[in-house]
Motif scaffolding. Structure first.
Motif, PDB file in Angstrom:
ATOM      1  N   ILE A 289       0.831  -1.215   0.000  1.00  0.00           N
ATOM      2  CA  ILE A 289       0.000   0.000   0.000  1.00  0.00           C
ATOM      3  C   ILE A 289       0.863   1.262   0.000  1.00  0.00           C
ATOM      4  CG2 ILE A 289      -1.835   1.267   1.183  1.00  0.00           C
ATOM      5  CD1 ILE A 289      -2.685  -1.425  -0.002  1.00  0.00           C
ATOM      6  N   GLN A 290       1.943   1.279   0.787  1.00  0.00           N
ATOM      7  CA  GLN A 290       2.805   2.452   0.837  1.00  0.00           C
ATOM      8  C   GLN A 290       3.449   2.721  -0.518  1.00  0.00           C
ATOM      9  OE1 GLN A 290       3.322   4.701   3.428  1.00  0.00           O
ATOM     10  NE2 GLN A 290       4.459   5.872   1.902  1.00  0.00           N
ATOM     11  N   GLN A 291       3.881   1.664  -1.191  1.00  0.00           N
ATOM     12  CA  GLN A 291       4.492   1.828  -2.512  1.00  0.00           C
ATOM     13  C   GLN A 291       3.497   2.392  -3.518  1.00  0.00           C
ATOM     14  OE1 GLN A 291       5.810  -2.274  -2.853  1.00  0.00           O
ATOM     15  NE2 GLN A 291       7.966  -1.631  -2.810  1.00  0.00           N
ATOM     16  N   VAL A 292       2.270   1.899  -3.468  1.00  0.00           N
ATOM     17  CA  VAL A 292       1.228   2.399  -4.367  1.00  0.00           C
ATOM     18  C   VAL A 292       0.939   3.862  -4.071  1.00  0.00           C
ATOM     19  CG1 VAL A 292      -1.184   2.180  -5.087  1.00  0.00           C
ATOM     20  CG2 VAL A 292       0.197   0.119  -4.687  1.00  0.00           C
ATOM     21  N   ALA A 293       0.822   4.196  -2.781  1.00  0.00           N
ATOM     22  CA  ALA A 293       0.541   5.580  -2.377  1.00  0.00           C
ATOM     23  C   ALA A 293       1.597   6.533  -2.933  1.00  0.00           C
ATOM     24  CB  ALA A 293       0.484   5.679  -0.853  1.00  0.00           C
ATOM     25  N   GLU A 294       2.866   6.183  -2.765  1.00  0.00           N
ATOM     26  CA  GLU A 294       3.946   7.042  -3.241  1.00  0.00           C
ATOM     27  C   GLU A 294       3.969   7.119  -4.764  1.00  0.00           C
ATOM     28  OE1 GLU A 294       7.469   5.478  -1.501  1.00  0.00           O
ATOM     29  OE2 GLU A 294       6.956   6.129   0.541  1.00  0.00           O
ATOM     30  N   LYS A 299       2.457  11.032  -0.073  1.00  0.00           N
ATOM     31  CA  LYS A 299       3.597  10.746   0.786  1.00  0.00           C
ATOM     32  C   LYS A 299       3.224   9.770   1.886  1.00  0.00           C
ATOM     33  CE  LYS A 299       7.187  13.093   3.497  1.00  0.00           C
ATOM     34  NZ  LYS A 299       7.688  14.404   3.972  1.00  0.00           N
ATOM     35  N   TYR A 300       1.968   9.881   2.374  1.00  0.00           N
ATOM     36  CA  TYR A 300       1.544   9.059   3.499  1.00  0.00           C
ATOM     37  C   TYR A 300       0.427   8.113   3.061  1.00  0.00           C
ATOM     38  CZ  TYR A 300       4.123  12.588   6.089  1.00  0.00           C
ATOM     39  OH  TYR A 300       5.109  13.431   6.537  1.00  0.00           O
ATOM     40  N   ALA A 301       0.569   6.836   3.430  1.00  0.00           N
ATOM     41  CA  ALA A 301      -0.419   5.830   3.058  1.00  0.00           C
ATOM     42  C   ALA A 301      -1.798   6.145   3.640  1.00  0.00           C
ATOM     43  CB  ALA A 301       0.046   4.447   3.526  1.00  0.00           C
ATOM     44  N   GLN A 302      -1.828   6.775   4.808  1.00  0.00           N
ATOM     45  CA  GLN A 302      -3.104   7.117   5.448  1.00  0.00           C
ATOM     46  C   GLN A 302      -3.918   8.068   4.577  1.00  0.00           C
ATOM     47  OE1 GLN A 302      -2.685   8.994   9.271  1.00  0.00           O
ATOM     48  NE2 GLN A 302      -4.855   9.492   9.447  1.00  0.00           N
ATOM     49  N   HIS A 303      -3.266   9.072   4.017  1.00  0.00           N
ATOM     50  CA  HIS A 303      -3.975  10.029   3.167  1.00  0.00           C
ATOM     51  C   HIS A 303      -4.439   9.366   1.870  1.00  0.00           C
ATOM     52  CE1 HIS A 303      -1.322  13.180   5.342  1.00  0.00           C
ATOM     53  NE2 HIS A 303      -2.374  12.862   6.057  1.00  0.00           N
ATOM     54  N   PHE A 304      -3.599   8.500   1.333  1.00  0.00           N
ATOM     55  CA  PHE A 304      -3.994   7.749   0.138  1.00  0.00           C
ATOM     56  C   PHE A 304      -5.210   6.882   0.423  1.00  0.00           C
ATOM     57  CE2 PHE A 304      -3.416   3.511  -1.940  1.00  0.00           C
ATOM     58  CZ  PHE A 304      -3.917   3.868  -3.183  1.00  0.00           C
ATOM     59  N   SER A 305      -5.212   6.200   1.563  1.00  0.00           N
ATOM     60  CA  SER A 305      -6.334   5.328   1.921  1.00  0.00           C
ATOM     61  C   SER A 305      -7.633   6.118   2.054  1.00  0.00           C
ATOM     62  CB  SER A 305      -6.030   4.585   3.234  1.00  0.00           C
ATOM     63  OG  SER A 305      -4.927   3.726   3.083  1.00  0.00           O
TER      64      SER A 305
END
Length: 324
Positions: A289-294, A299-305
């Motif tokens: 998930i972090q890689q996809v977000a970036e 920058k932050y997976a939480q905001h992407f989610s």
């Protein structure tokens, strides 16, 4: 109208006030925020018809803030730096934005919660009594639903999404924030700047009597070029003013033309591109998930989610479990 600020569950008390002697205005309050992982300040200056509130917070972690106002009021809201999730106390009034951006908000007196992302947030708000503020909002069709929201004593934003600050708005905010207390007729000057800023927010100078102005034929190729730039740079897109400059247009034509061409604002189009790419990447088993977000500009997976769930009704994790 008085305000109470709560940072990470702690009320910022009056005994945290810095030395008032650095300011030459009786109606001004300045308070320090000094918590173990959160530093900053806020300043409130009260004028005859409105109040100016400026908050700056620096933190190495996500920070929760609650703002409690005693009365129903209208607010010109400007996120100057940072990334914030706004919770306004009414269904459908939550909003996430990245600065520099702006909106207009009606509060029915409920508390408001904000989640600030690290490392820095700077926010300026100008609050009016609701009755006073409504005198300045014209009865254009674009504003009628907002009038209804206010009349029904509900909290809500005037615009469905925050808009980017223009250069003229940025300059006005700077002048309001840094107006010298030694300047003659300071109160009058600030009021003029505030009303000019409101004029810019509502884009009144661009409103026709009955219909939207036509887009010149020469602008269409520029809008297509702008769309191409956005599609190639949606991970780290240029600001609206920079995008307009690069294609040889201006912000007004760019906003109108882009909406006409795509059916979306520039920011809405960027969001859709990011989400489409995210869906593609989430189906790959070797991407977390972090890689996809970036990869799609977060920058932050939480905001992407949060953004992903708002678009698709499910979290990236659950989507990945189902389709990868």
């Amino acid at each position: 109208m008085n305000l109470q600020l709560i940072v990470e569950g702690r009320t910022v008390h009056q005994d945290d006030v810095a030395d008032f002697s650095v300011f030459n205005e009786n109606s001004l309050e300045y308070q320090i925020i000094d918590l173990p992982e959160i530093k900053g300040w806020y300043r409130v200056s009260k004028h005859e018809q409105f109040m100016v509130f400026i908050l700056e917070v620096k933190s190495n972690k996500t920070c929760d803030i609650e703002l409690i106002a005693e009365h129903d009021h209208m607010e010109m809201s400007f996120l100057l730096k940072g990334e914030v999730d706004f919770e306004a106390g009414q269904p459908g009034t939550n909003s996430r934005t990245i600065g520099p951006s702006h909106n207009i908000f009606h509060s029915n007196g409920d508390s408001r919660k904000f989640t600030l992302s690290p490392p820095i947030t700077k926010w300026l708000a100008i609050s009016f009594p609701t009755k006073t503020f409504l005198e300045y909002i014209p009865n254009f069709p674009e504003f009628r639903s907002f009038h209804t929201t206010v009349q029904n004593h509900q909290s809500g934003f005037l615009f469905t999404e925050f808009a980017e600050l223009s250069l003229s708005m940025t300059q006005l905010i700077h002048e309001i924030e840094h107006c010298s207390s030694d300047f003659p007729f300071k109160c009058l000057l600030i009021k003029i700047k505030v009303l000019e800023l409101l004029w810019n927010q509502m884009d009144l100078s661009d409103k026709g009597d009955d219909a939207e102005p036509e887009l010149p034929e020469s602008e269409y190729s520029k809008i297509e070029q702008a769309r191409s730039i956005v599609e190639q740079n949606y991970i780290d897109p240029p600001h609206l003013s920079e995008l307009a400059r690069r294609v040889g247009s201006n912000e007004f034509y760019l906003k109108k033309g882009f909406k006409a061409l795509t059916g979306m604002t520039v920011f809405g189009y960027i969001h859709e591109l990011r989400m489409k790419k995210a869906v593609e990447l989430l189906t790959r088993q070797d991407w977390n998930i972090q890689q996809v977000a970036e990869a799609v500009g977060y920058k932050y997976a939480q905001h992407f989610s949060t953004a992903f769930k708002k678009s698709f009704g499910t979290t990236p994790g659950k989507y990945k479990q189902r389709y990868s």
